[in-house]
Design a protein around this motif. Structure first.
Motif, PDB file in Angstrom:
ATOM      1  N   GLY A  98      43.102 -13.029  51.751  1.00 37.74           N
ATOM      2  CA  GLY A  98      44.468 -12.764  51.488  1.00 37.74           C
ATOM      3  C   GLY A  98      45.371 -12.370  52.862  1.00 37.74           C
ATOM      4  N   LEU A  99      44.799 -12.780  53.962  1.00 39.39           N
ATOM      5  CA  LEU A  99      45.478 -12.647  55.285  1.00 39.39           C
ATOM      6  C   LEU A  99      46.484 -13.732  55.695  1.00 39.39           C
ATOM      7  CD1 LEU A  99      42.581 -11.496  57.436  1.00 39.39           C
ATOM      8  CD2 LEU A  99      44.083 -10.053  56.033  1.00 39.39           C
ATOM      9  N   LEU A 364      44.698  -5.087  65.049  1.00 38.51           N
ATOM     10  CA  LEU A 364      44.276  -5.685  63.629  1.00 38.51           C
ATOM     11  C   LEU A 364      44.772  -4.792  62.638  1.00 38.51           C
ATOM     12  CD1 LEU A 364      40.743  -7.387  64.446  1.00 38.51           C
ATOM     13  CD2 LEU A 364      43.011  -8.427  63.953  1.00 38.51           C
ATOM     14  N   LEU A 365      45.648  -3.734  62.671  1.00 37.25           N
ATOM     15  CA  LEU A 365      45.995  -2.904  61.782  1.00 37.25           C
ATOM     16  C   LEU A 365      46.894  -3.572  60.570  1.00 37.25           C
ATOM     17  CD1 LEU A 365      46.790   0.458  63.543  1.00 37.25           C
ATOM     18  CD2 LEU A 365      44.843   0.047  61.859  1.00 37.25           C
ATOM     19  N   PRO A 366      46.445  -3.309  59.552  1.00 39.06           N
ATOM     20  CA  PRO A 366      47.253  -3.872  58.554  1.00 39.06           C
ATOM     21  C   PRO A 366      48.405  -2.937  58.219  1.00 39.06           C
ATOM     22  CG  PRO A 366      45.397  -2.908  57.539  1.00 39.06           C
ATOM     23  CD  PRO A 366      45.280  -2.827  58.948  1.00 39.06           C
ATOM     24  N   GLY A 367      49.498  -3.348  57.771  1.00 41.66           N
ATOM     25  CA  GLY A 367      50.778  -2.867  57.490  1.00 41.66           C
ATOM     26  C   GLY A 367      50.387  -1.783  56.217  1.00 41.66           C
ATOM     27  N   ASP A 392      54.493 -13.209  66.025  1.00 40.46           N
ATOM     28  CA  ASP A 392      55.993 -13.665  66.546  1.00 40.46           C
ATOM     29  C   ASP A 392      57.005 -13.534  65.550  1.00 40.46           C
ATOM     30  OD1 ASP A 392      55.042 -14.376  69.061  1.00 40.46           O
ATOM     31  OD2 ASP A 392      55.248 -16.338  68.675  1.00 40.46           O
ATOM     32  N   ASP A 393      56.511 -13.576  64.168  1.00 43.44           N
ATOM     33  CA  ASP A 393      57.522 -13.354  62.919  1.00 43.44           C
ATOM     34  C   ASP A 393      57.722 -11.810  62.595  1.00 43.44           C
ATOM     35  OD1 ASP A 393      58.079 -16.084  63.154  1.00 43.44           O
ATOM     36  OD2 ASP A 393      56.220 -16.340  61.864  1.00 43.44           O
ATOM     37  N   LEU A 394      57.051 -10.905  63.525  1.00 40.88           N
ATOM     38  CA  LEU A 394      56.933  -9.459  62.986  1.00 40.88           C
ATOM     39  C   LEU A 394      56.363  -9.033  61.886  1.00 40.88           C
ATOM     40  CD1 LEU A 394      60.615  -8.721  64.364  1.00 40.88           C
ATOM     41  CD2 LEU A 394      58.548  -8.698  65.605  1.00 40.88           C
ATOM     42  N   VAL A 395      55.239  -9.913  61.356  1.00 44.40           N
ATOM     43  CA  VAL A 395      54.555  -9.757  60.279  1.00 44.40           C
ATOM     44  C   VAL A 395      53.162  -9.254  60.630  1.00 44.40           C
ATOM     45  CG1 VAL A 395      53.330 -10.838  58.396  1.00 44.40           C
ATOM     46  CG2 VAL A 395      55.816 -11.496  59.179  1.00 44.40           C
ATOM     47  N   PHE A 396      52.605  -8.166  59.892  1.00 40.00           N
ATOM     48  CA  PHE A 396      51.527  -7.410  60.112  1.00 40.00           C
ATOM     49  C   PHE A 396      50.277  -8.580  59.400  1.00 40.00           C
ATOM     50  CE2 PHE A 396      54.086  -3.829  60.625  1.00 40.00           C
ATOM     51  CZ  PHE A 396      53.170  -2.932  61.457  1.00 40.00           C
ATOM     52  N   ILE A 397      49.007  -8.235  59.912  1.00 45.00           N
ATOM     53  CA  ILE A 397      48.025  -9.239  59.632  1.00 45.00           C
ATOM     54  C   ILE A 397      47.858  -9.289  57.956  1.00 45.00           C
ATOM     55  CG2 ILE A 397      45.869  -7.542  59.197  1.00 45.00           C
ATOM     56  CD1 ILE A 397      44.396  -9.690  61.248  1.00 45.00           C
ATOM     57  N   ASP A 398      48.283  -8.284  57.103  1.00 42.59           N
ATOM     58  CA  ASP A 398      48.072  -8.650  55.936  1.00 42.59           C
ATOM     59  C   ASP A 398      49.361  -9.132  55.027  1.00 42.59           C
ATOM     60  OD1 ASP A 398      49.444  -6.434  56.323  1.00 42.59           O
ATOM     61  OD2 ASP A 398      48.496  -4.781  54.946  1.00 42.59           O
TER      62      ASP A 398
END
Ligand code: SF4
Length: 456
Positions: A98-99, A364-367, A392-398
């Motif tokens: 799910g990442l 590696l912290l998820p949002g 780069d797209d300002l998206v967290f790992i999850d």
């Protein structure tokens, strides 16, 4: 062939009529394979560019670049070189489902090593790649060495064909290529005498090895723990002692050449050993800070340098989100910012709910975990989030976007690499306006590019 993604207005590329989708075929008759060819072959003031335009027409441009005019062309992202190793400690294999899909790519790409400082093992180099590294002088490269003993290295990489790293590095060194090296420390495998030998062999390569870091292995709850484990306190201390021995030698023998300690323990190694971090001066230019080496001291240095720009935050409460790794170290940093600004900084240590509590890095912290930590907070004026936790797209790992997160928590959020970036800008803005307004709206600077999450 490489393809144009975008073209800056008022650039040479725009003047030539290059548009998104234009295929860049050759420079001076030499076929273009990737961004490296593009950058190196178009560095001259005069060259002939072959391109296939969006219409399908093939065109040759005889280019004489006016001084100071950039090509202004952004290329589509490169196809990342996949890793042929199977390390038991690989983060990619330890990723839960799910990442973001790029996080399942095990990259081992010397081009990204040169450009972004990603560590590569050099196990997948073809003769053509080696020649290219030398021709384009791709130096320094960041190399995961782990062990110079061939059997141990092959065991760690799970790659029976991995080449002998010292002759490989020596070949490059003789051709003017330099390296930063890392050793991911796996207890019982490449510590003890193997580590001593590795550090000694790398030291023996002379000035071509610019620095070496020793980083304790990090495992997730999904890692193959049957084969590797994290080091104990005693093992971390023993590794630090080995680092200190070779660093002392480097300082004694190479100081005249301007060299520093040469070999560094990662912040995490000190933390796990329960030993204090060296002073900022120890780390020189902080060349491996992206690898968690000297990161705390680097932050403190950045804050000290920005002291004149920091705003007056007296009476304000500022939340600072970080992972468990920096939790014990961050109070040293926050004490500096608090005393300078008068603000009250509250450290919010967030546990990694996605990878498990053993993954402690803020990057590696998820949002979702950050959202949970901030859900009930109404008492903070704004919150600083670790900028390295988004892509780069300002998206967290999850897959949670920074905007999405800001909309879900009722607090202004700011992505920050070093506090000085956000607070310094706020101070400058306030000085211009003559106010002491806190950061009242979420704002997100663009983070640096980051590819892949394998440990080496
Ligand atoms: S840790 Fe690095 S070298 Fe090892 S398998 Fe993963 S990506 Fe490849």
């Amino acid at each position: 062939m490489i393809r144009v993604q975008s073209v800056a207005p008022d650039s040479l590329g725009a003047e030539l009529g290059l548009t998104p989708g234009t295929e860049l075929l050759a420079v001076n008759g030499r076929a273009l394979e990737d961004f490296l060819d593009w950058e190196f072959l178009t560095a001259d003031d005069r060259f002939v560019l072959g391109a296939r335009m969006a219409t399908g027409q093939e065109v040759e441009f005889d280019i004489e670049r006016p001084e100071g005019l950039a090509m202004g062309v952004t290329l589509e992202p490169p196809r990342i070189r996949r890793c042929g190793n199977h390390c038991d400690f690989c983060f990619v294999d330890g990723n839960p489902e799910g990442l973001r899909s790029p996080l399942y790519i095990r990259d081992d790409d010397y081009r990204l090593s040169f450009r972004y400082g990603n560590f590569a093992t050099l196990t997948n180099l073809k003769p053509w790649d080696a020649a290219r590294i030398v021709e384009y002088r791709l130096s320094p490269l960041y190399v995961s060495v782990h062990a110079t003993d061939l059997t141990t290295r092959r065991w760690l990489l799970r790659n029976p064909d991995a080449p002998d790293i010292i002759p490989q590095l020596r070949w490059f060194a003789e051709r003017g290529i330099a390296f930063h090296a890392q050793v991911v420390l796996v207890p019982g495998v490449n510590d003890g005498p193997v580590l001593e030998r590795t550090l000694g062999d790398l030291y023996g390569l002379g000035a071509a090895v610019l620095s070496v870091s020793v980083v304790p292995v990090a495992l997730t709850e999904f890692s193959k723990r049957g084969l590797v484990r994290e080091p104990t306190v005693a093992e971390c201390r023993a590794a630090l002692a080995a680092v200190d021995r070779i660093a002392t030698r480097a300082l004694a023998e190479r100081q005249g050449g301007g060299g520093g300690p040469w070999c560094y323990g990662a912040d995490d190694l000190y933390l796990q050993a329960g030993e204090p971090l060296p002073a900022a001066e120890w780390y020189g230019d902080f060349e491996q800070r992206e690898n968690g080496v000297g990161a705390v001291r680097f932050l403190q240095t950045r804050i000290a340098a920005a002291v004149d720009r920091l705003p007056d935050l007296a009476g304000k409460r500022i939340g600072v989100v970080t992972g468990k790794a920096m939790g014990p170290l961050m109070p040293q940093v926050l004490a500096d910012v608090a005393s300078t600004t008068g603000g009250c900084f509250e450290l919010i240590v967030v546990e990694n709910t996605l990878f498990g509590s053993s993954v402690t890095t803020a990057g590696l912290l998820p949002g979702a975990a950050v959202e949970r930590a901030l859900a009930e907070r109404r008492d903070l004026d704004f919150v600083l989030l670790p900028a390295e936790a988004v892509n780069d797209d300002l998206v967290f790992i999850d897959d949670i976007g920074a905007d999405e997160l800001a909309a879900r928590v009722s607090l202004p959020l700011h992505l920050s690499y070093d506090f000085a970036d956000v607070l310094g800008e706020l101070g400058t803005r306030n000085a211009e306006r003559g106010t002491d307004t806190p950061a009242s709206r979420s704002a997100f600077p663009l983070p640096r590019s980051a590819f892949g999450v394998g440990q080496g």
